[in-house]
Design a protein around this motif. Sequence first.
Motif, PDB file in Angstrom:
ATOM      1  N   MET A  78      42.688   7.674 -40.230  1.00 18.66           N
ATOM      2  CA  MET A  78      41.974   7.629 -38.822  1.00 18.66           C
ATOM      3  C   MET A  78      42.952   6.607 -37.844  1.00 18.66           C
ATOM      4  SD  MET A  78      38.410   5.896 -37.256  1.00 18.66           S
ATOM      5  CE  MET A  78      37.295   6.681 -38.369  1.00 18.66           C
ATOM      6  N   PRO A  79      44.517   7.345 -37.474  1.00 23.20           N
ATOM      7  CA  PRO A  79      45.290   6.290 -36.752  1.00 23.20           C
ATOM      8  C   PRO A  79      44.538   6.038 -35.320  1.00 23.20           C
ATOM      9  CG  PRO A  79      45.915   8.863 -36.883  1.00 23.20           C
ATOM     10  CD  PRO A  79      44.873   8.605 -37.957  1.00 23.20           C
ATOM     11  N   GLY A  80      44.921   4.866 -34.710  1.00 28.08           N
ATOM     12  CA  GLY A  80      44.906   4.476 -33.309  1.00 28.08           C
ATOM     13  C   GLY A  80      45.680   5.211 -32.509  1.00 28.08           C
ATOM     14  N   THR A  81      45.128   5.684 -31.482  1.00 30.05           N
ATOM     15  CA  THR A  81      46.383   6.576 -30.764  1.00 30.05           C
ATOM     16  C   THR A  81      45.887   6.453 -29.197  1.00 30.05           C
ATOM     17  OG1 THR A  81      44.777   8.659 -30.373  1.00 30.05           O
ATOM     18  CG2 THR A  81      46.344   8.541 -32.341  1.00 30.05           C
ATOM     19  N   GLY A  82      45.066   5.522 -28.689  1.00 29.19           N
ATOM     20  CA  GLY A  82      45.164   4.905 -27.474  1.00 29.19           C
ATOM     21  C   GLY A  82      46.074   4.084 -26.931  1.00 29.19           C
ATOM     22  N   VAL A 104      41.102  10.266 -35.204  1.00 31.34           N
ATOM     23  CA  VAL A 104      41.772   9.288 -34.311  1.00 31.34           C
ATOM     24  C   VAL A 104      40.685   8.202 -33.834  1.00 31.34           C
ATOM     25  CG1 VAL A 104      43.731  10.700 -33.947  1.00 31.34           C
ATOM     26  CG2 VAL A 104      41.854  10.432 -32.008  1.00 31.34           C
ATOM     27  N   LEU A 105      41.179   6.772 -33.748  1.00 30.13           N
ATOM     28  CA  LEU A 105      40.284   5.738 -33.143  1.00 30.13           C
ATOM     29  C   LEU A 105      41.088   5.480 -31.803  1.00 30.13           C
ATOM     30  CD1 LEU A 105      38.076   3.775 -33.758  1.00 30.13           C
ATOM     31  CD2 LEU A 105      40.045   2.342 -34.852  1.00 30.13           C
ATOM     32  N   MET A 106      40.207   5.739 -30.693  1.00 28.15           N
ATOM     33  CA  MET A 106      41.001   5.920 -29.342  1.00 28.15           C
ATOM     34  C   MET A 106      40.541   4.944 -28.513  1.00 28.15           C
ATOM     35  SD  MET A 106      41.535   9.097 -27.012  1.00 28.15           S
ATOM     36  CE  MET A 106      42.383  10.203 -28.206  1.00 28.15           C
ATOM     37  N   LEU A 107      41.357   3.864 -28.096  1.00 30.20           N
ATOM     38  CA  LEU A 107      41.104   3.001 -27.154  1.00 30.20           C
ATOM     39  C   LEU A 107      41.262   3.753 -25.758  1.00 30.20           C
ATOM     40  CD1 LEU A 107      43.821   0.321 -28.031  1.00 30.20           C
ATOM     41  CD2 LEU A 107      41.372  -0.294 -27.678  1.00 30.20           C
ATOM     42  N   PRO A 108      40.440   2.969 -24.768  1.00 31.67           N
ATOM     43  CA  PRO A 108      40.648   3.385 -23.348  1.00 31.67           C
ATOM     44  C   PRO A 108      41.975   2.991 -22.897  1.00 31.67           C
ATOM     45  CG  PRO A 108      39.154   1.733 -23.584  1.00 31.67           C
ATOM     46  CD  PRO A 108      39.370   2.080 -24.896  1.00 31.67           C
ATOM     47  N   PRO A 109      42.305   3.677 -21.879  1.00 27.64           N
ATOM     48  CA  PRO A 109      43.491   2.977 -21.118  1.00 27.64           C
ATOM     49  C   PRO A 109      42.858   1.661 -21.024  1.00 27.64           C
ATOM     50  CG  PRO A 109      42.512   4.553 -19.542  1.00 27.64           C
ATOM     51  CD  PRO A 109      41.661   4.560 -21.132  1.00 27.64           C
ATOM     52  N   PHE A 110      43.962   0.494 -21.190  1.00 28.61           N
ATOM     53  CA  PHE A 110      43.583  -0.956 -21.022  1.00 28.61           C
ATOM     54  C   PHE A 110      44.337  -1.675 -20.367  1.00 28.61           C
ATOM     55  CE2 PHE A 110      46.125  -0.049 -24.726  1.00 28.61           C
ATOM     56  CZ  PHE A 110      47.268  -0.700 -24.794  1.00 28.61           C
ATOM     57  N   TYR A 111      45.312  -1.008 -19.366  1.00 31.83           N
ATOM     58  CA  TYR A 111      45.967  -1.961 -18.200  1.00 31.83           C
ATOM     59  C   TYR A 111      45.203  -2.635 -17.270  1.00 31.83           C
ATOM     60  CZ  TYR A 111      49.587  -3.746 -15.260  1.00 31.83           C
ATOM     61  OH  TYR A 111      50.163  -4.758 -14.402  1.00 31.83           O
ATOM     62  N   TYR A 112      44.666  -1.331 -16.325  1.00 33.34           N
ATOM     63  CA  TYR A 112      43.869  -1.797 -15.352  1.00 33.34           C
ATOM     64  C   TYR A 112      42.473  -2.386 -15.635  1.00 33.34           C
ATOM     65  CZ  TYR A 112      47.374   0.395 -12.528  1.00 33.34           C
ATOM     66  OH  TYR A 112      48.668   0.762 -12.140  1.00 33.34           O
ATOM     67  N   LYS A 113      41.848  -3.275 -14.935  1.00 33.59           N
ATOM     68  CA  LYS A 113      40.560  -3.628 -15.166  1.00 33.59           C
ATOM     69  C   LYS A 113      39.586  -3.202 -14.201  1.00 33.59           C
ATOM     70  CE  LYS A 113      42.494  -5.724 -18.689  1.00 33.59           C
ATOM     71  NZ  LYS A 113      43.824  -5.297 -18.391  1.00 33.59           N
ATOM     72  N   SER A 147      40.590  -5.377 -25.027  1.00 35.82           N
ATOM     73  CA  SER A 147      40.919  -4.206 -24.082  1.00 35.82           C
ATOM     74  C   SER A 147      40.218  -4.710 -22.714  1.00 35.82           C
ATOM     75  CB  SER A 147      40.341  -3.056 -24.605  1.00 35.82           C
ATOM     76  OG  SER A 147      38.986  -3.106 -24.462  1.00 35.82           O
ATOM     77  N   GLN A 148      39.250  -5.607 -22.517  1.00 36.30           N
ATOM     78  CA  GLN A 148      38.490  -5.966 -21.576  1.00 36.30           C
ATOM     79  C   GLN A 148      38.208  -4.648 -20.769  1.00 36.30           C
ATOM     80  OE1 GLN A 148      38.566  -9.378 -20.217  1.00 36.30           O
ATOM     81  NE2 GLN A 148      39.249 -10.094 -22.199  1.00 36.30           N
ATOM     82  N   ILE A 149      37.887  -3.727 -21.444  1.00 37.83           N
ATOM     83  CA  ILE A 149      37.300  -2.447 -20.996  1.00 37.83           C
ATOM     84  C   ILE A 149      35.769  -2.099 -21.749  1.00 37.83           C
ATOM     85  CG2 ILE A 149      37.504  -0.003 -20.615  1.00 37.83           C
ATOM     86  CD1 ILE A 149      39.609  -1.676 -19.209  1.00 37.83           C
ATOM     87  N   HIS A 150      34.600  -2.201 -20.975  1.00 43.43           N
ATOM     88  CA  HIS A 150      33.520  -1.955 -21.449  1.00 43.43           C
ATOM     89  C   HIS A 150      33.380  -0.262 -21.595  1.00 43.43           C
ATOM     90  CE1 HIS A 150      29.532  -2.301 -22.769  1.00 43.43           C
ATOM     91  NE2 HIS A 150      28.978  -1.918 -21.608  1.00 43.43           N
ATOM     92  N   LEU A 151      32.869   0.137 -22.693  1.00 43.38           N
ATOM     93  CA  LEU A 151      32.480   1.618 -22.919  1.00 43.38           C
ATOM     94  C   LEU A 151      30.856   1.450 -22.735  1.00 43.38           C
ATOM     95  CD1 LEU A 151      34.473   2.994 -25.753  1.00 43.38           C
ATOM     96  CD2 LEU A 151      35.343   2.856 -23.434  1.00 43.38           C
TER      97      LEU A 151
ATOM     98  N   ASN B  53      52.253   1.635 -15.902  1.00 40.78           N
ATOM     99  CA  ASN B  53      51.511   1.606 -17.278  1.00 40.78           C
ATOM    100  C   ASN B  53      50.689   2.775 -17.727  1.00 40.78           C
ATOM    101  OD1 ASN B  53      52.994  -0.893 -18.630  1.00 40.78           O
ATOM    102  ND2 ASN B  53      52.013  -1.905 -16.836  1.00 40.78           N
ATOM    103  N   SER B  54      50.502   3.580 -16.800  1.00 34.42           N
ATOM    104  CA  SER B  54      49.591   4.735 -16.798  1.00 34.42           C
ATOM    105  C   SER B  54      50.462   6.054 -17.225  1.00 34.42           C
ATOM    106  CB  SER B  54      48.756   5.278 -15.426  1.00 34.42           C
ATOM    107  OG  SER B  54      48.074   4.189 -15.539  1.00 34.42           O
ATOM    108  N   ILE B  55      51.715   5.860 -16.995  1.00 35.13           N
ATOM    109  CA  ILE B  55      52.864   7.074 -17.234  1.00 35.13           C
ATOM    110  C   ILE B  55      53.496   6.724 -18.332  1.00 35.13           C
ATOM    111  CG2 ILE B  55      52.584   7.838 -15.034  1.00 35.13           C
ATOM    112  CD1 ILE B  55      55.478   6.683 -14.346  1.00 35.13           C
ATOM    113  N   GLY B  56      54.056   8.075 -19.105  1.00 38.87           N
ATOM    114  CA  GLY B  56      54.940   7.508 -20.266  1.00 38.87           C
ATOM    115  C   GLY B  56      56.242   6.886 -20.252  1.00 38.87           C
ATOM    116  N   LEU B  57      56.681   6.451 -21.197  1.00 33.58           N
ATOM    117  CA  LEU B  57      58.305   5.896 -21.287  1.00 33.58           C
ATOM    118  C   LEU B  57      59.150   6.770 -20.723  1.00 33.58           C
ATOM    119  CD1 LEU B  57      58.436   3.953 -24.652  1.00 33.58           C
ATOM    120  CD2 LEU B  57      57.803   3.033 -22.473  1.00 33.58           C
ATOM    121  N   GLU B  58      59.195   7.936 -21.414  1.00 29.88           N
ATOM    122  CA  GLU B  58      60.039   9.200 -21.225  1.00 29.88           C
ATOM    123  C   GLU B  58      59.934   9.230 -19.684  1.00 29.88           C
ATOM    124  OE1 GLU B  58      62.267   9.709 -23.313  1.00 29.88           O
ATOM    125  OE2 GLU B  58      60.949   9.078 -25.282  1.00 29.88           O
TER     126      GLU B  58
END
Lengths: 300, 300
Positions: A78-82, A104-113, A147-151, B53-58
């Motif tokens: 169950m790889p992390g892919t988020g 897969v174990l998926m984080l939400p996008p974690f840059y913006y808060k 992540s500072q993101i609440h689901l 940070n929402s778009i890919g490296l490539e």
Amino acid sequence: MPEHVFRGILVPVLTPFRPDLSPDADAFVTHCRWLLNKGADGLAVFGTTSEANSIGLEERMALLENLIDSGISPSVLMPGTGTSALTDTVRLTEHAVEHGCAGVLMLPPFYYKAIDDDGLFASYAEVIQRVGSDALQIYLYHIPPISQIHLSLKLIGRLLSTYEDTIVGLKDSSGDWSNTETILREYPTLATFCGSEVFLLETLQRGGAGSITATANVNVAAIRKTFERWQEGDANKLQKEINSVRKAFEEYPLIPSLKAVTAKFYGSSDWCRVHPPLRDLGITDTEELIKSLTNLGFKM
Amino acid sequence: MPEHVFRGILVPVLTPFRPDLSPDADAFVTHCRWLLNKGADGLAVFGTTSEANSIGLEERMALLENLIDSGISPSVLMPGTGTSALTDTVRLTEHAVEHGCAGVLMLPPFYYKAIDDDGLFASYAEVIQRVGSDALQIYLYHIPPISQIHLSLKLIGRLLSTYEDTIVGLKDSSGDWSNTETILREYPTLATFCGSEVFLLETLQRGGAGSITATANVNVAAIRKTFERWQEGDANKLQKEINSVRKAFEEYPLIPSLKAVTAKFYGSSDWCRVHPPLRDLGITDTEELIKSLTNLGFKM
């Protein structure tokens, strides 16, 4: 209804690094095999404990391929892919699905808060639609302290009702038992895992699936035994024992201390190494931790 | 001493997206050219406002190459290259240096929280050593409201004294003027930029280099004029005018509202599009915002 949903104890596997900080693929396979031999029901590789977001996309994919080539069945993975970026998350998720990973174990996008439910829903929805595979099984990864993101409950419900064949589970690393309890009550069909084994019995008593927990890297046999015997007379005693081990680690930064103990077990100081911005545990703390663990009668 | 250090008004350029959310390279070049024609001293592409940070490296690297191939001089470019992963940050930074970019704006790794100065120092040090180029010029990117990582005064000083030829500047988007003021006082050789033009005059009066500000995407000429005339009699009046425009935007989510106004300017609703987890501004808010701006006599 999905064919296979994880249940039991999964390990967010520590990632060993070489002196140049590149992942050590061989030591990783060795540790994964050891964890499975000791009773792990699955390997949640590339989680927070794995320092996955500190290593590159290419490195993550190469490690996963090597793991499978080495004979670890993707049915236990169950790889992390988020990630914070949509296309990178899609790329890692497609890669996991193509290689037959069971979930897969998926984080939400974690840059913006301060992101609202609609934005988070759109993020998950976009990934699911782009991957577009019936084989995709997502375990939502809720870890707000990092992540500072609440689901929110509402978001989980919306994702579940929209993508019932894809959203199959959740790991709650909120550290807030009342949150885990509410999820278990509101969404009984979801395979919910507590993010720390200290909530294992309570999770199972309320219909949860098990635990995906960092400490399983060093204590998987005892945690697995507690899972196995959760309805037996010694369950509380077993829970207390695994709690005391967890507590010893929580006196120190978790990832470096788990690596320090793993290093001791394999007799290889290479295992101590962490990626910046984390830092190695250091000799004094390592000695103190080992002493506490020895006093508890702990053996890896 | 570095040959060229940025000074003036830099724009963290908005990234336009096609209906499939891929970056629109042509619209991006058009907007970059327009900003330079309007007086921008540099383009801080791939910042927070750019949704980098929402778009890919490539995708980031392809956009940068296309920008340079289209005739935008790398001497005006300060791409953001900091990610949560060491190897990815190194890859983006090397790519920027190889393409002749005059500087890079570097976020600290932003996944783990409660990171200490030693861990952050090690992160920057590792990137600098791996890139290993005299041409590398780093502007530290301090944006704790979003990265949740604080670059302390002590850390800045330590980086500056260890890598004096490489660490040349800093963007302070803490939103806390007293923090910016302290950096300006303690490290006068550092090219310090405020992250919002509302602090422009104060920054310049204390020896700062200028501002790298989101609102410059729509108001660069007026902000540039305030920079140019900071010692003239009308400076305070100009500062007030740019403040009132900034204030109008701050009633709404900043990135979607800047994109909505940019869409109106180019007559293309494609510009409204944001990447999840952000959300488009929506018609009602867009109309209200345009009305407020019109009342201010604002013209892009």
